[in-house]
Scaffold this active site. Structure first.
Site, PDB file in Angstrom:
ATOM      1  N   LYS A  27      25.859  11.039 -39.589  1.00 57.90           N
ATOM      2  CA  LYS A  27      25.346  11.855 -38.117  1.00 57.90           C
ATOM      3  C   LYS A  27      26.320  12.797 -38.037  1.00 57.90           C
ATOM      4  O   LYS A  27      27.509  12.641 -37.408  1.00 57.90           O
ATOM      5  CB  LYS A  27      25.074  10.793 -37.430  1.00 57.90           C
ATOM      6  N   GLU A  50      39.162   8.264 -35.512  1.00 56.60           N
ATOM      7  CA  GLU A  50      40.004   9.294 -35.343  1.00 56.60           C
ATOM      8  C   GLU A  50      39.703  10.121 -34.200  1.00 56.60           C
ATOM      9  O   GLU A  50      38.484  11.048 -34.126  1.00 56.60           O
ATOM     10  CB  GLU A  50      39.745  10.204 -36.567  1.00 56.60           C
ATOM     11  N   CYS A  82      42.284  18.893 -33.275  1.00 60.23           N
ATOM     12  CA  CYS A  82      42.734  17.626 -32.616  1.00 60.23           C
ATOM     13  C   CYS A  82      44.263  17.666 -32.802  1.00 60.23           C
ATOM     14  O   CYS A  82      44.974  17.142 -31.843  1.00 60.23           O
ATOM     15  CB  CYS A  82      41.814  16.585 -33.411  1.00 60.23           C
ATOM     16  N   GLU A 107      43.444  16.911 -23.137  1.00 63.94           N
ATOM     17  CA  GLU A 107      43.368  17.890 -24.372  1.00 63.94           C
ATOM     18  C   GLU A 107      42.233  18.899 -24.062  1.00 63.94           C
ATOM     19  O   GLU A 107      41.008  18.696 -23.545  1.00 63.94           O
ATOM     20  CB  GLU A 107      42.350  16.898 -25.400  1.00 63.94           C
TER      21      GLU A 107
HETATM   22  P1  NAD Z   1      32.379  14.070 -29.328  1.00 66.91           P
HETATM   23  O1  NAD Z   1      32.978  12.882 -29.285  1.00 66.91           O
HETATM   24  O2  NAD Z   1      31.708  14.635 -28.082  1.00 66.91           O
HETATM   25  O3  NAD Z   1      31.331  14.180 -30.408  1.00 66.91           O
HETATM   26  C1  NAD Z   1      31.546  13.678 -31.914  1.00 66.91           C
HETATM   27  C2  NAD Z   1      30.407  13.048 -32.294  1.00 66.91           C
HETATM   28  O4  NAD Z   1      29.850  11.791 -31.543  1.00 66.91           O
HETATM   29  C3  NAD Z   1      29.265  14.285 -32.450  1.00 66.91           C
HETATM   30  O5  NAD Z   1      28.560  14.067 -33.659  1.00 66.91           O
HETATM   31  C4  NAD Z   1      28.354  13.602 -31.217  1.00 66.91           C
HETATM   32  O6  NAD Z   1      26.850  13.702 -31.458  1.00 66.91           O
HETATM   33  C5  NAD Z   1      28.371  12.023 -31.260  1.00 66.91           C
HETATM   34  N1  NAD Z   1      28.380  11.166 -30.092  1.00 66.91           N
HETATM   35  C6  NAD Z   1      28.296  11.798 -28.820  1.00 66.91           C
HETATM   36  N2  NAD Z   1      27.937  10.788 -27.968  1.00 66.91           N
HETATM   37  C7  NAD Z   1      27.557   9.815 -28.683  1.00 66.91           C
HETATM   38  C8  NAD Z   1      27.178   8.460 -28.555  1.00 66.91           C
HETATM   39  N3  NAD Z   1      26.986   8.033 -27.119  1.00 66.91           N
HETATM   40  N4  NAD Z   1      27.025   7.615 -29.386  1.00 66.91           N
HETATM   41  C9  NAD Z   1      27.180   7.648 -30.607  1.00 66.91           C
HETATM   42  N5  NAD Z   1      27.472   9.160 -30.941  1.00 66.91           N
HETATM   43  C10 NAD Z   1      27.833   9.835 -30.157  1.00 66.91           C
HETATM   44  O7  NAD Z   1      33.402  15.089 -29.734  1.00 66.91           O
HETATM   45  P2  NAD Z   1      33.437  16.647 -30.314  1.00 66.91           P
HETATM   46  O8  NAD Z   1      33.318  17.185 -28.877  1.00 66.91           O
HETATM   47  O9  NAD Z   1      32.142  16.760 -31.123  1.00 66.91           O
HETATM   48  O10 NAD Z   1      34.702  16.794 -30.850  1.00 66.91           O
HETATM   49  C11 NAD Z   1      36.048  17.130 -30.469  1.00 66.91           C
HETATM   50  C12 NAD Z   1      36.805  15.926 -30.341  1.00 66.91           C
HETATM   51  O11 NAD Z   1      36.885  15.366 -31.722  1.00 66.91           O
HETATM   52  C13 NAD Z   1      38.119  16.227 -29.657  1.00 66.91           C
HETATM   53  O12 NAD Z   1      38.619  15.177 -28.931  1.00 66.91           O
HETATM   54  C14 NAD Z   1      39.059  16.247 -31.093  1.00 66.91           C
HETATM   55  O13 NAD Z   1      40.307  15.999 -30.799  1.00 66.91           O
HETATM   56  C15 NAD Z   1      38.403  15.138 -31.890  1.00 66.91           C
HETATM   57  N6  NAD Z   1      38.751  15.215 -33.173  1.00 66.91           N
HETATM   58  C16 NAD Z   1      39.654  14.254 -33.674  1.00 66.91           C
HETATM   59  C17 NAD Z   1      39.917  14.445 -35.139  1.00 66.91           C
HETATM   60  C18 NAD Z   1      40.869  13.513 -35.791  1.00 66.91           C
HETATM   61  O14 NAD Z   1      40.967  13.690 -37.038  1.00 66.91           O
HETATM   62  N7  NAD Z   1      41.749  12.759 -35.226  1.00 66.91           N
HETATM   63  C19 NAD Z   1      39.493  15.504 -36.004  1.00 66.91           C
HETATM   64  C20 NAD Z   1      38.573  16.163 -35.293  1.00 66.91           C
HETATM   65  C21 NAD Z   1      38.232  16.315 -33.820  1.00 66.91           C
END
Ligand code: NAD
Length: 508
Positions: free
Chosen positions: A201, A276, A310, A410
């Site tokens: 997804k 992650e 991140c 963040e």
């Molecule tokens: P997010 O958590 O808002 O969304 C991530 C994914 O989760 C998306 O596909 C979204 O559609 C899905 N999602 C949202 N709500 C959901 C729910 N209720 N149930 C299931 N899935 C749901 O994150 P973002 O804003 O897309 O990305 C930014 C974040 O990702 C930052 O915190 C960043 O640090 C983190 N990140 C971490 C890594 C790592 O390797 N540690 C890498 C990249 C990004």
């Protein structure tokens, strides 16, 4: 390590869009990939993805929900049982994954264009890093899987016994929008190499390159149902995937808030989950460094992908002896960086991914200043000529109290927070006071000191004289609020996707 201009790739014809990309984007809506078929959502609903550099709709996509996730998990289960993928000799599976990696290379320009259009990142960055790194990850795990011992004899007298390592079944993946293609490669490569089937997804802001990945997987001969992509919103498609009892493993990359929801949903089904999550990385800069070089490297790190990284360094702990020289160099470097459209060849900093994300970054600057932080370089909204509706943000450097909201949380934009130190123990304590634990770096020409401090910083990764280092074979992942359940890129990640099964019989 990523410097400021590292990603320029002159061989790419900037600004032009390949006819294949135009054709790919012209299907309205773009369909999902389930069981080897390109399908509309069961509900017929769609959503839009925008070009953040222009603010314009780029494509309309099928909006999946529970019924589509049901179909995708069923297709992945069927493929696990009957397509031969799970039982295929590992060297044959590796050949298919290598073919997929080769196709990614062949389509690299198209993928870089799509990633730049959908995420806003400089096209050269996508071409030099995101796309090839994903292909290399497929090759790395395909080769590693061939080398992995699948049957370990157990030497216990009186028994003929062995442990087999076999794939689990259907693995779910939910990805964020900052590195969509790279993270698909990092995430699914070990699962596929081990013989599992996957349901992906992608983030609703950036689904395009994941659909292109599915197209290439189909072309590479990955059997139908082994790779499935359900596009859709988080609260609908994402939540339906996370709570599906048919999953054997779940991997989530994204924010800690959503990570908690995923872990709860998976916990109810006892599905092991790999998280992650976010970060608030520190760079500890001692007074024996080449100040200009470090300032340039950190300006590059905090503006990489418009700061939406991140693990990047956003808390800069600078030794007080070099504070003024560092501030002068880093602010002039940041100020000179070109903010622009992702396809423009001289762009250093593209837009952030969405209007929502820009509002979040600007909101943090506002909150930080109201709470007492001072600008060393004033950030804010940026206007780019010819792209007035894009979501551009100027880089910012703040300073002030370590308890300021911008020092703790963040921001996920091109924003750093500077603090000074003079005592090694105190700076270690300050870095470790963060709730996150993804990646930090130590900068010093005294390698004994750098190694000592690097070992004391609590995080998945401590880099020395560099920030943002990713190499296949070196594990990457976080602890505390930054993640749990094992990281990526390391050899042991393959084992996360292989379960043990022991066969034993008594000898007469
Ligand atoms: P997010 O958590 O808002 O969304 C991530 C994914 O989760 C998306 O596909 C979204 O559609 C899905 N999602 C949202 N709500 C959901 C729910 N209720 N149930 C299931 N899935 C749901 O994150 P973002 O804003 O897309 O990305 C930014 C974040 O990702 C930052 O915190 C960043 O640090 C983190 N990140 C971490 C890594 C790592 O390797 N540690 C890498 C990249 C990004």
């Amino acid at each position: 390590m990523f410097g400021i201009r590292r990603f320029e790739t002159p061989e790419i014809i900037m600004n032009s869009i390949d006819p294949q990309v135009t054709k790919f984007l012209s299907a309205q809506p773009l369909k999902m990939f389930i069981g080897g078929q390109w399908v509309d959502s069961a509900s017929g609903k769609t959503f839009e993805t925008r070009d953040p550099g222009e603010g314009k709709v780029l494509a309309t996509i099928a909006a999946g929900d529970t019924a589509d996730v049901e179909a995708a998990v069923a297709a992945a289960q069927e493929a696990f049982q009957r397509s031969g993928w799970a039982t295929m000799p590992v060297n044959e599976r590796a050949v298919i994954l290598h073919r997929l990696a080769d196709l990614i290379d062949k389509h690299a320009d198209n993928l870089a264009q799509i990633e730049s259009l959908d995420v806003g990142k400089p096209r050269g960055q996508a071409a030099a890093f995101d796309v090839p790194h994903a292909a290399q990850t497929l090759r790395y795990y395909a080769d590693l899987a061939v080398q992995t011992r699948r049957r370990d004899p157990i030497a216990v007298s009186g028994f003929d016994a062995r442990t087999m390592r076999v794939p689990y079944g259907v693995c779910g993946f939910i990805f964020p929008w900052n590195f969509p293609f790279l993270l698909v490669g990092w995430g699914v490569a070990p699962a596929l190499a081990a013989g599992n089937t996957v349901v992906i997804k992608p983030a609703e802001d950036t689904p395009l390159s994941t659909l292109y990945f599915a197209k290439l997987a189909e072309e590479a001969g990955v059997p139908p149902g082994v790779v499935n992509v359900v596009t859709g919103l988080g609260e609908t498609a994402g939540a339906a995937l996370a709570r599906h009892p048919g999953l054997k493993r779940m991997s989530f990359t994204g924010s800690p808030e959503v990570g908690r929801l995923i872990a709860e949903a998976c916990g109810k089904n006892l599905v092991p989950v790999k998280l992650e999550l976010g970060g608030k990385g520190a760079a500890v800069i001692f007074d024996d460094v080449n100040v200009d070089a470090v300032a340039e490297a950190l300006a590059g790190a905090v503006t990489l992908n418009a700061g939406q990284v991140c693990c990047t360094a956003t808390r800069w702990m600078v030794h007080e002896n070099i504070r003024d020289a560092f501030v002068n160099k880093v602010t002039s470097t940041l100020d000179a960086m070109k903010i622009g459209y992702g396809a423009s060849p001289d762009t250093n900093i593209g837009p952030v991914v969405s209007e929502k994300q820009r509002a979040r970054v600007l909101g943090y600057l506002d909150k930080g200043v109201k709470a007492g932080a001072k600008f060393l370089l004033e950030g804010g909204r940026a206007e780019v000529k010819g792209h007035e509706n894009g979501y551009y943000v100027k880089p910012a450097l703040l300073t002030g109290d370590p308890g300021n909201v911008c020092a703790l949380e963040e921001v996920f934009g091109p924003v750093a927070y500077l603090m000074t130190f003079s005592d090694e123990d105190k700076v270690v304590e300050l870095v470790n006071s963060s709730s996150y634990g993804l990646a930090n770096s130590v900068w010093s020409s005294n390698l004994d000191r750098a190694n000592r401090v690097a070992e004391r910083l609590v995080a998945g990764n401590s880099w020395i004289n560099a920030h943002n280092l990713f190499a296949h074979g070196i594990p990457y992942g976080g602890c505390n609020l930054s993640g749990c359940g094992g990281g990526v890129l390391g050899p042991e990640t393959l084992s996360d996707y292989l379960r043990n099964q022991t066969i034993a019989r008594p000898l007469a």
